[in-house]
Design an enzyme around this catalytic site. Structure first.
Site, PDB file in Angstrom:
ATOM      1  N   GLU A   1      -6.139  -7.713   5.574  1.00  0.00           N
ATOM      2  CA  GLU A   1      -5.540  -8.667   4.647  1.00  0.00           C
ATOM      3  C   GLU A   1      -5.482 -10.080   5.226  1.00  0.00           C
ATOM      4  OE1 GLU A   1      -2.086  -6.629   6.839  1.00  0.00           O
ATOM      5  OE2 GLU A   1      -4.060  -6.104   6.046  1.00  0.00           O
TER       6      GLU A   1
ATOM      7  N   ASN B   1       0.825  -1.211   0.000  1.00  0.00           N
ATOM      8  CA  ASN B   1       0.000   0.000   0.000  1.00  0.00           C
ATOM      9  C   ASN B   1       0.859   1.259   0.000  1.00  0.00           C
ATOM     10  OD1 ASN B   1      -2.599  -1.143  -0.012  1.00  0.00           O
ATOM     11  ND2 ASN B   1      -2.554  -1.483   2.201  1.00  0.00           N
TER      12      ASN B   1
END
Length: 323
Positions: free
Chosen positions: A219, A184
Site C-alpha cells: 500500500e 483487509n
C-alpha cells in the site's frame, strides 16, 4: 422554435456535463455526459439535492456545498460563477472538474434556478496515452493501473539525471495508506484492493500530466513531482492527504474511509537518488509515528529520522534501487 424535449436531446449529445437545479438545488435534469463524468445515472439523481451525492471539495479538501457552492452564489447574486472543484465519483474517487454556473429565469417569476456545466479537468487524454505506453512496456501495476516499481525506478533515475545536468528541481513523496491491514482484516482483501485502486485514481487526478505516481510496494505509493521547491511540494502533498481524507469508498453498502501518511524530500537535500528515497522513507515513518494522516517534509519542524523504527539501516538497504 425548438421544443423543450428537443433542447434536452441536444444537451444529451454534448461532451460536457450539464444539469439544472431549482431554487432549492434539487436536480431537474442530468445529461448523459454528467452520467459519464460522475458515474451517477440520471434516474438516481433527478429530484435529489446535488450536495447529497456530488459533495464538491476544493483543492484543500474543504467542503464547497455551503457558502462556497457556485450554485448557491448564483442563486444569491443572479450572476454567473466559475470554480475549480473535485466532485465525488459514484465509485468513490475524487474527479477534478472545471465548473461554470449560470442562472436561468422564468418570465413570470424571475430567477428559477441554475444551470451548471462541468468538464473533467484531469488531462484525461495525456493520462490515457501514458497508461497505454506503460502497458506496452509492461510497466503498469495490474491492480491499481498506475506505474509499477520498475517504472518508478526508471522515472526516478531519469529525474535525477535531469537534476544533475541542469538543476531542474524535483521532489518525491512516499505515501503509505494508514491502517490498511485493518481494512483487509475487517472488510476482506477484495475491499482493500478496491480502496487502494480508487485511492490511486484520486491521487492521479490531482497530479499534472508530467508528474508521476507509482506503486512502490503493497500500500506504499511514490509520487515524483517535477519542477517544485520544498514549499510547493509540501502544498501538493498536503492536497493528496486532504483529498484522500475527504473521500469515502463504497463497499457492500458500507463506506470505508482511509487516510495517508507522507514523507517528502527534494533533490537538493541529497547526493544520490538512493539517499533521496531513503530520506523520504525516514520522514514517512516520522509521520506515522506522529499520529498518521500528515505530511513530513523539509520544512516540517523535527523532520529528521524517526526513533520508532527498530532497524532503520535494514529499511534503508531494502530501499536500494535495482542496478
Amino acid at each position: 422554435m425548438l421544443t423543450a424535449d428537443q433542447l434536452l436531446s441536444i444537451l444529451d449529445h454534448i461532451t460536457e456535463g450539464v444539469y439544472f437545479v431549482d431554487s432549492e438545488r434539487r436536480v431537474l435534469h442530468w445529461n448523459r455526459a454528467a452520467e459519464r463524468i460522475s458515474g451517477y445515472a440520471a434516474e438516481a439523481v433527478v429530484g435529489r439535492h446535488c450536495g447529497n451525492f456530488l459533495q464538491h471539495v476544493d483543492e484543500c479538501g474543504g467542503q464547497m456545498c455551503g457558502e462556497a457552492c457556485p450554485l448557491l452564489c448564483v442563486l444569491a447574486s443572479g450572476r454567473p460563477q466559475t470554480a475549480q472543484a473535485w466532485l465525488r465519483h459514484r465509485a468513490g474517487q475524487r474527479v477534478p472538474v472545471a465548473v461554470e454556473a449560470v442562472p436561468f429565469t422564468d418570465p413570470a417569476t424571475g430567477l428559477a434556478g441554475v444551470i451548471e456545466i462541468f468538464r473533467d479537468n484531469s488531462a484525461s487524454l495525456a493520462l490515457m496515452q501514458r497508461a497505454q505506453e506503460m502497458e506496452q512496456l509492461a510497466y503498469i501495476d495490474p491492480l491499481t493501473e498506475i506505474g509499477n516499481r520498475r517504472y518508478a525506478e526508471q522515472v526516478l533515475r531519469q529525474s535525477w539525471d535531469d537534476w544533475s545536468r541542469n538543476q531542474s528541481s524535483f521532489g518525491v513523496a512516499l505515501m503509505d495508506l494508514d491502517h490498511f491491514k485493518a481494512i483487509n482484516d475487517l472488510h476482506g482483501h477484495d475491499a482493500g484492493d478496491h480502496v487502494l485502486r480508487v485511492a490511486c485514481r484520486t491521487l492521479t487526478s490531482s497530479l499534472r500530466s508530467f508528474d508521476f505516481l507509482g506503486r512502490w510496494g503493497g500500500e506504499e505509493l511514490l509520487a515524483i513531482v517535477q519542477y517544485v521547491r520544498p514549499a510547493e511540494l509540501m502544498k501538493v502533498t498536503g492536497r493528496f492527504v486532504s483529498l484522500l481524507r475527504s473521500a469515502g469508498y463504497e463497499w457492500e453498502s458500507q463506506v470505508i474511509r482511509v487516510t495517508a501518511s507522507v514523507g517528502v524530500a527534494v533533490a537538493e537535500e541529497c547526493d544520490s537518488v538512493e539517499a533521496l528515497v531513503g530520506l523520504a522513507d525516514e520522514r514517512l515513518y516520522v509521520a506515522k509515528c506522529g499520529g498518521r494522516d500528515r505530511v513530513i517534509g523539509p520544512e516540517t519542524p523535527s523532520a529528521g529520522a524517526s526513533t520508532c523504527r527498530p532497524d532503520p539501516q535494514a529499511s534503508r538497504e531494502s530501499l536500494q534501487l535495482l542496478s
